[in-house]
Design a protein around this motif. Structure first.
Motif, PDB file in Angstrom:
ATOM      1  N   LYS A 101       2.419  10.818  -9.143  1.00  0.00           N
ATOM      2  CA  LYS A 101       0.899  10.200  -9.280  1.00  0.00           C
ATOM      3  C   LYS A 101       0.949   8.769  -9.808  1.00  0.00           C
ATOM      4  CE  LYS A 101      -1.663  14.292 -10.544  1.00  0.00           C
ATOM      5  NZ  LYS A 101      -2.580  14.971 -11.414  1.00  0.00           N
ATOM      6  N   ALA A 102       1.707   8.364 -10.539  1.00  0.00           N
ATOM      7  CA  ALA A 102       1.954   7.078 -10.939  1.00  0.00           C
ATOM      8  C   ALA A 102       2.233   5.947 -10.096  1.00  0.00           C
ATOM      9  CB  ALA A 102       2.790   6.797 -12.312  1.00  0.00           C
ATOM     10  N   THR A 103       3.089   6.156  -8.995  1.00  0.00           N
ATOM     11  CA  THR A 103       3.644   5.200  -8.108  1.00  0.00           C
ATOM     12  C   THR A 103       2.565   4.814  -7.104  1.00  0.00           C
ATOM     13  OG1 THR A 103       5.770   6.369  -8.104  1.00  0.00           O
ATOM     14  CG2 THR A 103       5.386   4.944  -6.273  1.00  0.00           C
ATOM     15  N   PRO A 104       1.745   5.397  -6.476  1.00  0.00           N
ATOM     16  CA  PRO A 104       0.601   4.989  -5.680  1.00  0.00           C
ATOM     17  C   PRO A 104      -0.570   4.234  -6.510  1.00  0.00           C
ATOM     18  CG  PRO A 104       0.400   7.404  -5.798  1.00  0.00           C
ATOM     19  CD  PRO A 104       1.678   7.012  -6.369  1.00  0.00           C
ATOM     20  N   LEU A 105      -0.785   4.688  -7.764  1.00  0.00           N
ATOM     21  CA  LEU A 105      -1.643   3.836  -8.535  1.00  0.00           C
ATOM     22  C   LEU A 105      -1.208   2.562  -8.790  1.00  0.00           C
ATOM     23  CD1 LEU A 105      -2.492   6.699 -11.116  1.00  0.00           C
ATOM     24  CD2 LEU A 105      -4.246   5.591  -9.219  1.00  0.00           C
ATOM     25  N   LEU A 106       0.154   2.516  -8.972  1.00  0.00           N
ATOM     26  CA  LEU A 106       0.729   1.125  -9.421  1.00  0.00           C
ATOM     27  C   LEU A 106       0.621   0.360  -8.196  1.00  0.00           C
ATOM     28  CD1 LEU A 106       3.698   2.247 -11.729  1.00  0.00           C
ATOM     29  CD2 LEU A 106       1.800   0.798 -12.580  1.00  0.00           C
ATOM     30  N   GLU A 107       1.001   0.755  -6.987  1.00  0.00           N
ATOM     31  CA  GLU A 107       1.093   0.359  -5.667  1.00  0.00           C
ATOM     32  C   GLU A 107      -0.386  -0.438  -5.444  1.00  0.00           C
ATOM     33  OE1 GLU A 107       4.760   2.410  -3.443  1.00  0.00           O
ATOM     34  OE2 GLU A 107       2.780   3.550  -3.172  1.00  0.00           O
ATOM     35  N   ARG A 108      -1.205   0.457  -5.669  1.00  0.00           N
ATOM     36  CA  ARG A 108      -2.695   0.029  -5.483  1.00  0.00           C
ATOM     37  C   ARG A 108      -3.211  -1.153  -6.366  1.00  0.00           C
ATOM     38  NH1 ARG A 108      -8.035   3.754  -6.819  1.00  0.00           N
ATOM     39  NH2 ARG A 108      -9.500   2.372  -6.299  1.00  0.00           N
ATOM     40  N   ALA A 109      -2.887  -1.136  -7.561  1.00  0.00           N
ATOM     41  CA  ALA A 109      -3.058  -2.202  -8.452  1.00  0.00           C
ATOM     42  C   ALA A 109      -2.233  -3.362  -8.043  1.00  0.00           C
ATOM     43  CB  ALA A 109      -2.916  -1.640 -10.060  1.00  0.00           C
ATOM     44  N   CYS A 110      -1.006  -3.234  -8.071  1.00  0.00           N
ATOM     45  CA  CYS A 110      -0.168  -4.295  -7.483  1.00  0.00           C
ATOM     46  C   CYS A 110      -0.680  -5.120  -6.215  1.00  0.00           C
ATOM     47  CB  CYS A 110       1.190  -3.859  -7.113  1.00  0.00           C
ATOM     48  SG  CYS A 110       2.381  -5.115  -6.750  1.00  0.00           S
ATOM     49  N   ALA A 111      -1.245  -4.412  -5.213  1.00  0.00           N
ATOM     50  CA  ALA A 111      -1.517  -4.910  -3.960  1.00  0.00           C
ATOM     51  C   ALA A 111      -2.917  -5.591  -4.306  1.00  0.00           C
ATOM     52  CB  ALA A 111      -1.867  -3.867  -2.889  1.00  0.00           C
ATOM     53  N   GLY A 112      -3.587  -5.272  -5.240  1.00  0.00           N
ATOM     54  CA  GLY A 112      -4.880  -5.858  -5.595  1.00  0.00           C
ATOM     55  C   GLY A 112      -4.706  -6.971  -6.737  1.00  0.00           C
ATOM     56  N   GLY A 113      -3.426  -7.310  -6.888  1.00  0.00           N
ATOM     57  CA  GLY A 113      -3.265  -8.402  -7.725  1.00  0.00           C
ATOM     58  C   GLY A 113      -3.130  -8.455  -9.257  1.00  0.00           C
ATOM     59  N   VAL A 114      -2.753  -6.984  -9.486  1.00  0.00           N
ATOM     60  CA  VAL A 114      -2.353  -6.789 -11.059  1.00  0.00           C
ATOM     61  C   VAL A 114      -0.903  -6.897 -11.304  1.00  0.00           C
ATOM     62  CG1 VAL A 114      -2.514  -4.900 -13.056  1.00  0.00           C
ATOM     63  CG2 VAL A 114      -4.411  -5.191 -11.295  1.00  0.00           C
ATOM     64  N   ALA A 115      -0.504  -8.111 -11.859  1.00  0.00           N
ATOM     65  CA  ALA A 115       1.019  -8.407 -11.965  1.00  0.00           C
ATOM     66  C   ALA A 115       1.672  -7.269 -12.847  1.00  0.00           C
ATOM     67  CB  ALA A 115       0.968  -9.889 -12.501  1.00  0.00           C
ATOM     68  N   ARG A 116       1.156  -6.892 -13.694  1.00  0.00           N
ATOM     69  CA  ARG A 116       1.923  -6.083 -14.543  1.00  0.00           C
ATOM     70  C   ARG A 116       2.249  -4.763 -13.610  1.00  0.00           C
ATOM     71  NH1 ARG A 116       4.777  -6.000 -18.846  1.00  0.00           N
ATOM     72  NH2 ARG A 116       3.334  -7.137 -20.151  1.00  0.00           N
ATOM     73  N   SER A 117       1.371  -4.316 -12.739  1.00  0.00           N
ATOM     74  CA  SER A 117       1.872  -3.241 -11.927  1.00  0.00           C
ATOM     75  C   SER A 117       2.745  -3.410 -11.144  1.00  0.00           C
ATOM     76  CB  SER A 117       0.512  -2.783 -11.160  1.00  0.00           C
ATOM     77  OG  SER A 117      -0.621  -2.327 -11.887  1.00  0.00           O
ATOM     78  N   CYS A 118       2.728  -4.602 -10.566  1.00  0.00           N
ATOM     79  CA  CYS A 118       3.957  -5.070  -9.762  1.00  0.00           C
ATOM     80  C   CYS A 118       5.334  -5.217 -10.727  1.00  0.00           C
ATOM     81  CB  CYS A 118       3.725  -6.550  -9.095  1.00  0.00           C
ATOM     82  SG  CYS A 118       2.269  -6.522  -8.175  1.00  0.00           S
ATOM     83  N   LEU A 119       5.167  -5.647 -11.745  1.00  0.00           N
ATOM     84  CA  LEU A 119       6.635  -5.668 -12.610  1.00  0.00           C
ATOM     85  C   LEU A 119       7.164  -4.222 -12.832  1.00  0.00           C
ATOM     86  CD1 LEU A 119       8.344  -7.231 -14.453  1.00  0.00           C
ATOM     87  CD2 LEU A 119       6.770  -7.031 -16.278  1.00  0.00           C
ATOM     88  N   THR A 120       6.090  -3.204 -13.175  1.00  0.00           N
ATOM     89  CA  THR A 120       6.401  -1.881 -13.230  1.00  0.00           C
ATOM     90  C   THR A 120       7.037  -1.327 -11.861  1.00  0.00           C
ATOM     91  OG1 THR A 120       4.663  -1.853 -15.034  1.00  0.00           O
ATOM     92  CG2 THR A 120       5.826   0.279 -14.037  1.00  0.00           C
ATOM     93  N   LEU A 121       6.539  -1.522 -10.923  1.00  0.00           N
ATOM     94  CA  LEU A 121       7.054  -1.069 -10.002  1.00  0.00           C
ATOM     95  C   LEU A 121       8.462  -1.539  -9.460  1.00  0.00           C
ATOM     96  CD1 LEU A 121       4.286  -1.176  -7.081  1.00  0.00           C
ATOM     97  CD2 LEU A 121       5.306   0.805  -7.799  1.00  0.00           C
ATOM     98  N   GLY A 122       8.525  -2.974  -9.682  1.00  0.00           N
ATOM     99  CA  GLY A 122       9.882  -3.628  -9.496  1.00  0.00           C
ATOM    100  C   GLY A 122      10.974  -3.004 -10.426  1.00  0.00           C
ATOM    101  N   HIS A 123      10.579  -2.656 -11.836  1.00  0.00           N
ATOM    102  CA  HIS A 123      11.611  -2.062 -12.673  1.00  0.00           C
ATOM    103  C   HIS A 123      11.874  -0.639 -12.074  1.00  0.00           C
ATOM    104  CE1 HIS A 123      11.390  -5.195 -15.180  1.00  0.00           C
ATOM    105  NE2 HIS A 123      10.400  -4.845 -16.157  1.00  0.00           N
ATOM    106  N   MET A 124      10.930   0.309 -11.651  1.00  0.00           N
ATOM    107  CA  MET A 124      11.002   1.437 -11.151  1.00  0.00           C
ATOM    108  C   MET A 124      12.156   1.502  -9.895  1.00  0.00           C
ATOM    109  SD  MET A 124       7.075   3.047 -11.424  1.00  0.00           S
ATOM    110  CE  MET A 124       7.447   4.404 -10.615  1.00  0.00           C
ATOM    111  N   PHE A 125      11.755   0.690  -9.082  1.00  0.00           N
ATOM    112  CA  PHE A 125      12.614   0.658  -7.948  1.00  0.00           C
ATOM    113  C   PHE A 125      14.228  -0.068  -8.045  1.00  0.00           C
ATOM    114  CE2 PHE A 125       8.511   1.253  -5.661  1.00  0.00           C
ATOM    115  CZ  PHE A 125       8.840   2.245  -5.030  1.00  0.00           C
ATOM    116  N   LYS A 126      14.194  -1.059  -9.001  1.00  0.00           N
ATOM    117  CA  LYS A 126      15.261  -1.440  -9.520  1.00  0.00           C
ATOM    118  C   LYS A 126      16.300  -0.501  -9.950  1.00  0.00           C
ATOM    119  CE  LYS A 126      17.618  -4.971 -12.148  1.00  0.00           C
ATOM    120  NZ  LYS A 126      17.543  -5.980 -12.946  1.00  0.00           N
TER     121      LYS A 126
END
Length: 160
Positions: A101-126
């Motif tokens: 559930k978390a991943t698409p929410l983070l992707e949506r927020a990241c795509a919308g410019g929420v840098a913190r969401s992008c950071l979390t996604l980066g850590h998750m995929f790394k």
């Protein structure tokens, strides 16, 4: 439409904005007790920014309530609320842990410019945190995080 009718139509929105501004001033001054009832009132009137702010206030003491508040605000396109909602799902606070559930929410927020969401996604995929490790997706998430001011996202990119 006469100017009088237009003014009457605009007054409720103006009052909401003034109340939210007053609550925001209280929050910046550290007067959470004064801000909370204002956000409560405005959230009940469906002011989603106030629901998000109320979620931030109650998250530490009542994560289940924060989950409900963030859900409502995220569904109304408040991307910061989507980020915080994702964090509750990712960590299992106020709900069962659910990275799916978390991943698409983070992707949506990241795509919308929420840098913190992008950071979390980066850590998750790394690191493969609840998702399959994917260096390419990690780099793709770290880039907007770095550009958005999340300095720790710049290190894996070799920028900082």
């Amino acid at each position: 439409m006469s100017s009088r009718v237009l003014l009457i139509a605009l007054l409720p929105g103006l009052a909401l904005a003034q109340d939210r501004a007053a609550a925001d001033v209280h929050m910046r001054a550290g007067r959470v007790a004064e801000a909370t009832p204002i956000y409560e009132k405005l959230c009940a009137l469906k002011d989603m920014a106030s629901c998000y702010n109320l979620g931030v206030i109650v998250e530490a003491t009542d994560p289940k309530r924060a989950l409900r508040l963030y859900t409502a605000a995220c569904e109304a396109a408040d991307l910061s609320a989507c980020n915080n909602l994702a964090e509750l799902h990712r960590t299992g606070r106020g709900t069962l842990k659910n990275v799916t559930k978390a991943t698409p929410l983070l992707e949506r927020a990241c795509a919308g410019g929420v840098a913190r969401s992008c950071l979390t996604l980066g850590h998750m995929f790394k690191n493969g945190w609840g998702v399959k490790a994917h260096p390419g997706r990690a780099a793709a998430a770290y880039q907007p995080a770095c550009e958005g001011g999340e300095v720790t996202a710049c290190f894996p990119l070799g920028v900082a």
